[in-house]
Design a protein around this motif. Sequence first.
Motif, PDB file in Angstrom:
ATOM      1  N   VAL A 160       0.846  -1.200   0.000  1.00 60.02           N
ATOM      2  CA  VAL A 160       0.000   0.000   0.000  1.00 60.02           C
ATOM      3  C   VAL A 160       0.880   1.248   0.000  1.00 60.02           C
ATOM      4  O   VAL A 160       1.898   1.310   0.693  1.00 60.02           O
ATOM      5  N   ALA A 161       0.499   2.247  -0.783  1.00 66.63           N
ATOM      6  CA  ALA A 161       1.201   3.539  -0.809  1.00 66.63           C
ATOM      7  C   ALA A 161       0.660   4.410   0.314  1.00 66.63           C
ATOM      8  O   ALA A 161      -0.552   4.548   0.471  1.00 66.63           O
ATOM      9  N   LEU A 162       1.556   5.022   1.108  1.00 69.69           N
ATOM     10  CA  LEU A 162       1.144   5.817   2.259  1.00 69.69           C
ATOM     11  C   LEU A 162       1.628   7.260   2.137  1.00 69.69           C
ATOM     12  O   LEU A 162       2.770   7.499   1.729  1.00 69.69           O
ATOM     13  N   LEU A 163       0.767   8.193   2.501  1.00 69.94           N
ATOM     14  CA  LEU A 163       1.134   9.601   2.656  1.00 69.94           C
ATOM     15  C   LEU A 163       0.781   9.991   4.081  1.00 69.94           C
ATOM     16  O   LEU A 163      -0.395   9.979   4.469  1.00 69.94           O
ATOM     17  N   ILE A 164       1.800  10.324   4.893  1.00 70.13           N
ATOM     18  CA  ILE A 164       1.604  10.560   6.321  1.00 70.13           C
ATOM     19  C   ILE A 164       1.795  12.041   6.639  1.00 70.13           C
ATOM     20  O   ILE A 164       2.852  12.609   6.347  1.00 70.13           O
ATOM     21  N   ILE A 165       0.776  12.665   7.228  1.00 69.51           N
ATOM     22  CA  ILE A 165       0.890  14.032   7.727  1.00 69.51           C
ATOM     23  C   ILE A 165       1.374  13.924   9.165  1.00 69.51           C
ATOM     24  O   ILE A 165       0.647  13.473  10.054  1.00 69.51           O
ATOM     25  N   ASP A 166       2.618  14.335   9.415  1.00 69.28           N
ATOM     26  CA  ASP A 166       3.294  14.092  10.691  1.00 69.28           C
ATOM     27  C   ASP A 166       3.697  15.425  11.341  1.00 69.28           C
ATOM     28  O   ASP A 166       4.714  16.007  10.967  1.00 69.28           O
ATOM     29  N   PRO A 167       2.932  15.923  12.312  1.00 69.67           N
ATOM     30  CA  PRO A 167       3.253  17.224  12.912  1.00 69.67           C
ATOM     31  C   PRO A 167       4.516  17.220  13.769  1.00 69.67           C
ATOM     32  O   PRO A 167       5.156  18.260  13.922  1.00 69.67           O
ATOM     33  N   HIS A 168       4.885  16.071  14.351  1.00 67.85           N
ATOM     34  CA  HIS A 168       5.954  16.061  15.351  1.00 67.85           C
ATOM     35  C   HIS A 168       7.167  15.218  14.976  1.00 67.85           C
ATOM     36  O   HIS A 168       8.034  14.982  15.812  1.00 67.85           O
ATOM     37  N   GLY A 169       7.254  14.722  13.773  1.00 61.85           N
ATOM     38  CA  GLY A 169       8.421  13.955  13.364  1.00 61.85           C
ATOM     39  C   GLY A 169       8.531  12.599  14.029  1.00 61.85           C
ATOM     40  O   GLY A 169       9.626  12.164  14.399  1.00 61.85           O
ATOM     41  N   GLU A 170       7.411  11.886  14.173  1.00 60.18           N
ATOM     42  CA  GLU A 170       7.414  10.592  14.865  1.00 60.18           C
ATOM     43  C   GLU A 170       7.630   9.402  13.937  1.00 60.18           C
ATOM     44  O   GLU A 170       7.887   8.299  14.414  1.00 60.18           O
ATOM     45  N   ARG A 303       5.718   2.153  -0.211  1.00 63.30           N
ATOM     46  CA  ARG A 303       6.583   3.204   0.333  1.00 63.30           C
ATOM     47  C   ARG A 303       5.740   4.199   1.131  1.00 63.30           C
ATOM     48  O   ARG A 303       4.558   4.378   0.864  1.00 63.30           O
ATOM     49  N   ALA A 304       6.388   4.862   2.085  1.00 60.24           N
ATOM     50  CA  ALA A 304       5.715   5.889   2.880  1.00 60.24           C
ATOM     51  C   ALA A 304       6.373   7.236   2.628  1.00 60.24           C
ATOM     52  O   ALA A 304       7.601   7.359   2.709  1.00 60.24           O
ATOM     53  N   SER A 305       5.574   8.228   2.305  1.00 58.38           N
ATOM     54  CA  SER A 305       6.044   9.609   2.191  1.00 58.38           C
ATOM     55  C   SER A 305       5.529  10.363   3.406  1.00 58.38           C
ATOM     56  O   SER A 305       4.317  10.418   3.642  1.00 58.38           O
ATOM     57  N   VAL A 306       6.439  10.910   4.182  1.00 57.41           N
ATOM     58  CA  VAL A 306       6.078  11.610   5.418  1.00 57.41           C
ATOM     59  C   VAL A 306       6.216  13.115   5.203  1.00 57.41           C
ATOM     60  O   VAL A 306       7.303  13.606   4.891  1.00 57.41           O
ATOM     61  N   ILE A 307       5.095  13.844   5.331  1.00 61.21           N
ATOM     62  CA  ILE A 307       5.140  15.310   5.285  1.00 61.21           C
ATOM     63  C   ILE A 307       5.327  15.772   6.715  1.00 61.21           C
ATOM     64  O   ILE A 307       4.372  15.823   7.503  1.00 61.21           O
ATOM     65  N   GLU A 308       6.564  16.082   7.084  1.00 58.18           N
ATOM     66  CA  GLU A 308       6.875  16.436   8.465  1.00 58.18           C
ATOM     67  C   GLU A 308       6.739  17.941   8.665  1.00 58.18           C
ATOM     68  O   GLU A 308       7.391  18.739   7.983  1.00 58.18           O
ATOM     69  N   MET A 309       5.883  18.336   9.612  1.00 58.07           N
ATOM     70  CA  MET A 309       5.532  19.738   9.802  1.00 58.07           C
ATOM     71  C   MET A 309       6.397  20.449  10.838  1.00 58.07           C
ATOM     72  O   MET A 309       6.091  21.590  11.209  1.00 58.07           O
ATOM     73  N   THR A 310       7.465  19.816  11.304  1.00 55.82           N
ATOM     74  CA  THR A 310       8.344  20.463  12.274  1.00 55.82           C
ATOM     75  C   THR A 310       8.854  21.788  11.719  1.00 55.82           C
ATOM     76  O   THR A 310       9.377  21.849  10.617  1.00 55.82           O
ATOM     77  N   GLY A 311       8.686  22.856  12.491  1.00 58.35           N
ATOM     78  CA  GLY A 311       9.139  24.176  12.057  1.00 58.35           C
ATOM     79  C   GLY A 311       8.107  24.978  11.305  1.00 58.35           C
ATOM     80  O   GLY A 311       8.337  26.147  10.990  1.00 58.35           O
ATOM     81  N   VAL A 312       6.947  24.385  10.989  1.00 58.56           N
ATOM     82  CA  VAL A 312       5.887  25.091  10.269  1.00 58.56           C
ATOM     83  C   VAL A 312       4.880  25.612  11.289  1.00 58.56           C
ATOM     84  O   VAL A 312       4.366  24.837  12.101  1.00 58.56           O
ATOM     85  N   PRO A 313       4.564  26.912  11.286  1.00 57.14           N
ATOM     86  CA  PRO A 313       3.586  27.450  12.244  1.00 57.14           C
ATOM     87  C   PRO A 313       2.260  26.711  12.145  1.00 57.14           C
ATOM     88  O   PRO A 313       1.819  26.342  11.054  1.00 57.14           O
ATOM     89  N   PRO A 314       1.588  26.473  13.287  1.00 57.87           N
ATOM     90  CA  PRO A 314       0.337  25.700  13.296  1.00 57.87           C
ATOM     91  C   PRO A 314      -0.735  26.238  12.363  1.00 57.87           C
ATOM     92  O   PRO A 314      -1.443  25.457  11.720  1.00 57.87           O
ATOM     93  N   ASP A 315      -0.862  27.564  12.251  1.00 55.98           N
ATOM     94  CA  ASP A 315      -1.915  28.112  11.391  1.00 55.98           C
ATOM     95  C   ASP A 315      -1.639  27.868   9.918  1.00 55.98           C
ATOM     96  O   ASP A 315      -2.559  27.853   9.099  1.00 55.98           O
ATOM     97  N   MET A 341      -3.264   5.422   0.822  1.00 54.28           N
ATOM     98  CA  MET A 341      -3.921   5.816   2.065  1.00 54.28           C
ATOM     99  C   MET A 341      -3.273   7.074   2.616  1.00 54.28           C
ATOM    100  O   MET A 341      -2.038   7.187   2.665  1.00 54.28           O
ATOM    101  N   VAL A 342      -4.115   8.019   3.036  1.00 53.61           N
ATOM    102  CA  VAL A 342      -3.655   9.252   3.673  1.00 53.61           C
ATOM    103  C   VAL A 342      -3.760   9.061   5.185  1.00 53.61           C
ATOM    104  O   VAL A 342      -4.818   8.680   5.699  1.00 53.61           O
ATOM    105  N   VAL A 343      -2.671   9.323   5.892  1.00 58.39           N
ATOM    106  CA  VAL A 343      -2.621   9.178   7.348  1.00 58.39           C
ATOM    107  C   VAL A 343      -2.499  10.561   7.969  1.00 58.39           C
ATOM    108  O   VAL A 343      -1.559  11.301   7.652  1.00 58.39           O
ATOM    109  N   VAL A 344      -3.444  10.920   8.840  1.00 56.73           N
ATOM    110  CA  VAL A 344      -3.445  12.252   9.459  1.00 56.73           C
ATOM    111  C   VAL A 344      -3.222  12.092  10.959  1.00 56.73           C
ATOM    112  O   VAL A 344      -4.130  11.698  11.699  1.00 56.73           O
ATOM    113  N   GLU A 345      -2.006  12.357  11.406  1.00 55.85           N
ATOM    114  CA  GLU A 345      -1.672  12.312  12.830  1.00 55.85           C
ATOM    115  C   GLU A 345      -2.122  13.618  13.484  1.00 55.85           C
ATOM    116  O   GLU A 345      -2.154  14.669  12.847  1.00 55.85           O
ATOM    117  N   GLU A 346      -2.472  13.557  14.776  1.00 50.13           N
ATOM    118  CA  GLU A 346      -3.006  14.712  15.514  1.00 50.13           C
ATOM    119  C   GLU A 346      -4.171  15.325  14.738  1.00 50.13           C
ATOM    120  O   GLU A 346      -4.228  16.530  14.474  1.00 50.13           O
TER     121      GLU A 346
END
Length: 517
Positions: A160-170, A303-315, A341-346
């Motif tokens: 399965v192809a994964l796209l992970i929205i990761d706010p904290h780099g986990e 494969r997993a593609s992780v969009i890591e949001m570390t350093g991006v303002p919450p808004d 599959m889209v994975v939305v953490e937090e």
Amino acid sequence: MGETSAHEFKFLIADEASRGSYVKVKDGSKDWIFAQVVDVTRSNLAYSLNTIDEEKTEAKERVLGLARVIGVASGGRLAMPTNPPRPGDPVLRADGPLIEMALGLSKGNLYIGLLDGHDLKVKLEADSFVQKHCSILAKTGSGKSYTAAVVLEELLEKGVALLIIDPHGEYASMKQKNAKGEFAKYEVKPRGYDVTVYSPANQALAPHADRFFRFNGKKMTAREISAMLPEDVTNSQKGVLYEAIKILSSDGGDYDLEEVIAQAEKDTSKAKWGLIGHLEALAELGIFSGKPTNLGDLLQRGRASVIEMTGVPPDLQGMIVAKLLSDLFEARKRGLVNPGMVVVEEAHNYIPERGSGRAASTAIIRTIAAEGRKFGLGLLVISQRPARVDKNVISQCNTQIILRVTNPNDLRALSKGIEGMSSELEEDIKRLPPGTAMLVSNEIEHPVTVKVRPRKSRHGGASTPIVGERARAATKTRAEKGAKPASSQAGGGETGLSSGSKEKKETGGFLRKILGK
């Protein structure tokens, strides 16, 4: 013992039996009534209030169980019972094959863990899991991200192809294999996975990322830009945006976000100031500078593609997720990218419940929850605050993995969003130990409690020590890592970070001007 019904019965326990265990009793001559123990009580008449002050009496302790009927195992299937079991008939422990058949544990190919109290593997069916969406809900410290990674490992192994929205780099740690765990007991072997970490921020804020994530900032339509703006943007502000885009489009040039800001500054309406503030925040992040990321690269099978949001303002995170998922969903509908599959953490930050906040990404995630299964785009939402997650999205998830939840508001939210949620289940959820999950799924005949298997990849979500020697050691380690050259920490490739320091343009600095900074 006593009165029985087709739904439940009481029975005398001869040996040890605990809440949650499974039992069977004959239904006539050949079939078994399959039931789960939902309560256990112990009594002794010698120590009742009426006899406690009398002379010693011989102890007559009794242990009674209350069993809730799940169904009748008939012909390899589970049927609804029509007749109650007979008082006086023996009640036996259910054997492994009967439990597997009755609950449907062996149908799937996603190995989640072992059935609590048994050495039986609990598996889900991958296609149904992806197409019909899933949510993982728990309080902080219950193993939410750990359990999510177990599920993601199984999905990756099934291609399965994964796209992970990761706010904290986990999730970057999934590249490396795990070194701790009861691997032999759960029959798993440590390994790492093919994971690429993308950062929407610049190199200084995310030196460990493999690649930059960038949008195509040329000739964006007013609708595309509007989708990235917060929900509280007024119609007057949107009017300024549409007017600016109209003027720039009439010139026929390849305008970018900087030129949209400059054109908006020429507008005579006071509404322009709020709009320009939002646009400048996007421009200063650098998300529209450099070579745009190919959407096809984000959904690659296995494969997993992780969009890591570390350093991006919450808004700004909600704005980025809104455009990314909108573009991805449109591309998927046209068959331009692989299913996945889209994975939305937090998730409470990206799809907040009404009254809990606003996010630009809410609308598109709702759309994927409602329509994604038609186009081969699944959704996995993960949150530590179920009460703050949009109920429309939770109700679209046919599989729920629930770890310990104790907050009354969160428990009420689970009751509203999950079919068949009973008071007994609520009590069980409040008492779940870390690493144990309640699994509720249309693929399984009845909610089951699962001991989540060890991760095969390294867990990156451990808490950081803040007291004593461990805290000082952790600080020293981070300082040593930070001293390494950025080029040695970043991945190569055409969109790698090696050329990132030259990517970010200086903007007009509108916010600094009006604030006098």
